[in-house]
Motif scaffolding. Sequence first.
Motif, PDB file in Angstrom:
ATOM      1  N   MET A 127      19.261  28.724   2.780  1.00 57.44           N
ATOM      2  CA  MET A 127      18.082  28.836   3.638  1.00 57.44           C
ATOM      3  C   MET A 127      17.455  27.470   3.883  1.00 57.44           C
ATOM      4  N   ASN A 128      17.150  27.171   5.129  1.00 61.57           N
ATOM      5  CA  ASN A 128      16.511  25.907   5.494  1.00 61.57           C
ATOM      6  C   ASN A 128      15.051  26.187   5.844  1.00 61.57           C
ATOM      7  N   LEU A 129      14.183  26.085   4.863  1.00 58.13           N
ATOM      8  CA  LEU A 129      12.776  26.440   5.061  1.00 58.13           C
ATOM      9  C   LEU A 129      12.081  25.627   6.146  1.00 58.13           C
ATOM     10  N   PRO A 130      12.270  24.300   6.198  1.00 56.23           N
ATOM     11  CA  PRO A 130      11.564  23.529   7.226  1.00 56.23           C
ATOM     12  C   PRO A 130      11.898  23.966   8.650  1.00 56.23           C
ATOM     13  N   GLU A 131      13.075  24.521   8.858  1.00 61.12           N
ATOM     14  CA  GLU A 131      13.466  24.949  10.194  1.00 61.12           C
ATOM     15  C   GLU A 131      13.151  26.421  10.449  1.00 61.12           C
ATOM     16  N   LEU A 132      12.709  27.124   9.404  1.00 63.99           N
ATOM     17  CA  LEU A 132      12.441  28.553   9.537  1.00 63.99           C
ATOM     18  C   LEU A 132      11.154  28.823  10.321  1.00 63.99           C
ATOM     19  N   PHE A 133      10.217  27.893  10.236  1.00 63.42           N
ATOM     20  CA  PHE A 133       8.934  28.064  10.931  1.00 63.42           C
ATOM     21  C   PHE A 133       8.434  26.695  11.376  1.00 63.42           C
ATOM     22  N   GLU A 134       7.482  26.692  12.309  1.00 64.44           N
ATOM     23  CA  GLU A 134       6.880  25.457  12.796  1.00 64.44           C
ATOM     24  C   GLU A 134       5.453  25.335  12.251  1.00 64.44           C
ATOM     25  N   GLY A 135       4.917  24.146  12.345  1.00 65.83           N
ATOM     26  CA  GLY A 135       3.517  23.962  11.983  1.00 65.83           C
ATOM     27  C   GLY A 135       3.265  23.871  10.490  1.00 65.83           C
ATOM     28  N   ARG A 136       2.013  24.204  10.108  1.00 67.47           N
ATOM     29  CA  ARG A 136       1.543  24.011   8.741  1.00 67.47           C
ATOM     30  C   ARG A 136       1.994  25.127   7.811  1.00 67.47           C
ATOM     31  N   LEU A 137       1.992  24.799   6.509  1.00 67.18           N
ATOM     32  CA  LEU A 137       2.344  25.746   5.456  1.00 67.18           C
ATOM     33  C   LEU A 137       1.144  25.891   4.527  1.00 67.18           C
ATOM     34  N   SER A 138       0.611  27.090   4.407  1.00 66.42           N
ATOM     35  CA  SER A 138      -0.545  27.329   3.550  1.00 66.42           C
ATOM     36  C   SER A 138      -0.115  27.490   2.096  1.00 66.42           C
ATOM     37  N   VAL A 139      -0.701  26.689   1.215  1.00 65.04           N
ATOM     38  CA  VAL A 139      -0.420  26.764  -0.225  1.00 65.04           C
ATOM     39  C   VAL A 139      -1.707  26.470  -0.989  1.00 65.04           C
ATOM     40  N   GLY A 140      -1.757  26.898  -2.232  1.00 68.17           N
ATOM     41  CA  GLY A 140      -2.863  26.495  -3.089  1.00 68.17           C
ATOM     42  C   GLY A 140      -2.724  25.010  -3.368  1.00 68.17           C
ATOM     43  N   ASP A 141      -3.829  24.312  -3.482  1.00 67.55           N
ATOM     44  CA  ASP A 141      -3.787  22.877  -3.771  1.00 67.55           C
ATOM     45  C   ASP A 141      -3.010  22.634  -5.066  1.00 67.55           C
ATOM     46  N   LEU A 152       5.209  23.899  -5.101  1.00 69.40           N
ATOM     47  CA  LEU A 152       5.764  22.544  -5.077  1.00 69.40           C
ATOM     48  C   LEU A 152       7.056  22.481  -5.887  1.00 69.40           C
ATOM     49  N   GLN A 153       7.074  23.145  -7.025  1.00 71.22           N
ATOM     50  CA  GLN A 153       8.273  23.168  -7.866  1.00 71.22           C
ATOM     51  C   GLN A 153       9.466  23.795  -7.144  1.00 71.22           C
ATOM     52  N   LEU A 154       9.233  24.909  -6.481  1.00 68.28           N
ATOM     53  CA  LEU A 154      10.352  25.594  -5.826  1.00 68.28           C
ATOM     54  C   LEU A 154      10.840  24.797  -4.615  1.00 68.28           C
ATOM     55  N   LEU A 155       9.936  24.114  -3.931  1.00 68.29           N
ATOM     56  CA  LEU A 155      10.356  23.290  -2.802  1.00 68.29           C
ATOM     57  C   LEU A 155      11.175  22.086  -3.276  1.00 68.29           C
ATOM     58  N   LYS A 156      10.807  21.546  -4.442  1.00 66.64           N
ATOM     59  CA  LYS A 156      11.602  20.467  -5.030  1.00 66.64           C
ATOM     60  C   LYS A 156      12.995  20.968  -5.371  1.00 66.64           C
ATOM     61  N   SER A 157      13.063  22.169  -5.936  1.00 71.82           N
ATOM     62  CA  SER A 157      14.358  22.754  -6.297  1.00 71.82           C
ATOM     63  C   SER A 157      15.223  22.975  -5.064  1.00 71.82           C
ATOM     64  N   LEU A 158      14.593  23.286  -3.945  1.00 71.14           N
ATOM     65  CA  LEU A 158      15.321  23.524  -2.699  1.00 71.14           C
ATOM     66  C   LEU A 158      15.617  22.233  -1.938  1.00 71.14           C
ATOM     67  N   GLY A 159      15.054  21.137  -2.431  1.00 69.68           N
ATOM     68  CA  GLY A 159      15.317  19.841  -1.798  1.00 69.68           C
ATOM     69  C   GLY A 159      14.561  19.610  -0.502  1.00 69.68           C
ATOM     70  N   CYS A 160      13.468  20.346  -0.282  1.00 70.16           N
ATOM     71  CA  CYS A 160      12.726  20.171   0.977  1.00 70.16           C
ATOM     72  C   CYS A 160      11.260  19.809   0.752  1.00 70.16           C
ATOM     73  N   GLU A 161      10.945  19.334  -0.457  1.00 74.59           N
ATOM     74  CA  GLU A 161       9.564  18.982  -0.781  1.00 74.59           C
ATOM     75  C   GLU A 161       9.048  17.867   0.132  1.00 74.59           C
ATOM     76  N   GLU A 162       9.821  16.779   0.279  1.00 75.40           N
ATOM     77  CA  GLU A 162       9.355  15.634   1.055  1.00 75.40           C
ATOM     78  C   GLU A 162       9.163  15.995   2.530  1.00 75.40           C
ATOM     79  N   GLU A 163      10.001  16.894   3.033  1.00 72.94           N
ATOM     80  CA  GLU A 163       9.914  17.282   4.435  1.00 72.94           C
ATOM     81  C   GLU A 163       8.737  18.218   4.691  1.00 72.94           C
ATOM     82  N   LEU A 164       8.429  19.090   3.736  1.00 69.39           N
ATOM     83  CA  LEU A 164       7.380  20.082   3.954  1.00 69.39           C
ATOM     84  C   LEU A 164       5.996  19.657   3.449  1.00 69.39           C
ATOM     85  N   GLU A 165       5.932  18.784   2.462  1.00 69.26           N
ATOM     86  CA  GLU A 165       4.630  18.427   1.894  1.00 69.26           C
ATOM     87  C   GLU A 165       3.644  17.880   2.926  1.00 69.26           C
TER      88      GLU A 165
END
Length: 254
Positions: A127-141, A152-165
């Motif tokens: 699954m490519n999360l950054p391409e799954l949706f456009e715009g902002r991603l709501s998360v707890g700080d 943040l941990q799961l995005l790091k595991s998926l390798g897309c933290e830098e792209e989505l943060e």
Amino acid sequence: MKYYIYIIVAAIFFAGCATKKKNAKSELVLFCAASLTDVISEITSDFEKKNNVEVKINFASSGTLARQIEHGATPVIFISANKKWLDYLNKLSFTIPETEKEIAGNSMVLIAPGSSSLEPVAYSSEMNLPELFEGRLSVGDPNHVPAGSYALQLLKSLGCEEELEPRFLPAKDVRSALMVVEMGEVEAGIVYKTDALKSGKVKIITEFPDSLHEPVNYYMTEIKGQKTDLSDNLYKFISSEEVLSVWGKYGFTH
């Protein structure tokens, strides 16, 4: 004659005060992670009815609550959405270590507004999360909200933290992160499964496996210097078999 009237009035007054004092409810203050609002509200309501006590609850992010305790707040019990903030308070000698207990579990999900064109999909490592949706991603700080830290941990595991943060829209707690998605202000969010299930305004797109992040567990502890027989009874009641069905009703594992 007036003298006797004064005596009678005084007697009635003090008798009334004594009755009020006798009937007055005891008060307990509980600090609790915002994601447990519904389940803990129901459990404490049951406890109040059985014990003639008022339980005042402060719901907020675990980090915010821990900081409040550090700066002088005195709840009898603290329930955190991760162990980090219990450990933080323990190092500062605010908790009673032997009362620290894991009480429930949860999982993380990707959500979208109910009207979104995004369709639910089974999780896949492809699954490519950054391409799954456009715009902002709501998360707890991530700095003080456990749900944000897990995200943040799961995005790091998926390798897309830098792209989505850079697309994060951080919220003060997980309930606020959910609300932003409910209002359609973002196309997606990462929240607890239990919060998504209770909302009629969002849909779950995918559920992330626990292997992508630290286990989502809730922890409870009693606060040093605040413990009483009544507060200890509340502590035991929250994790008792008597309320297992309440935890289950809201989607928590126990």
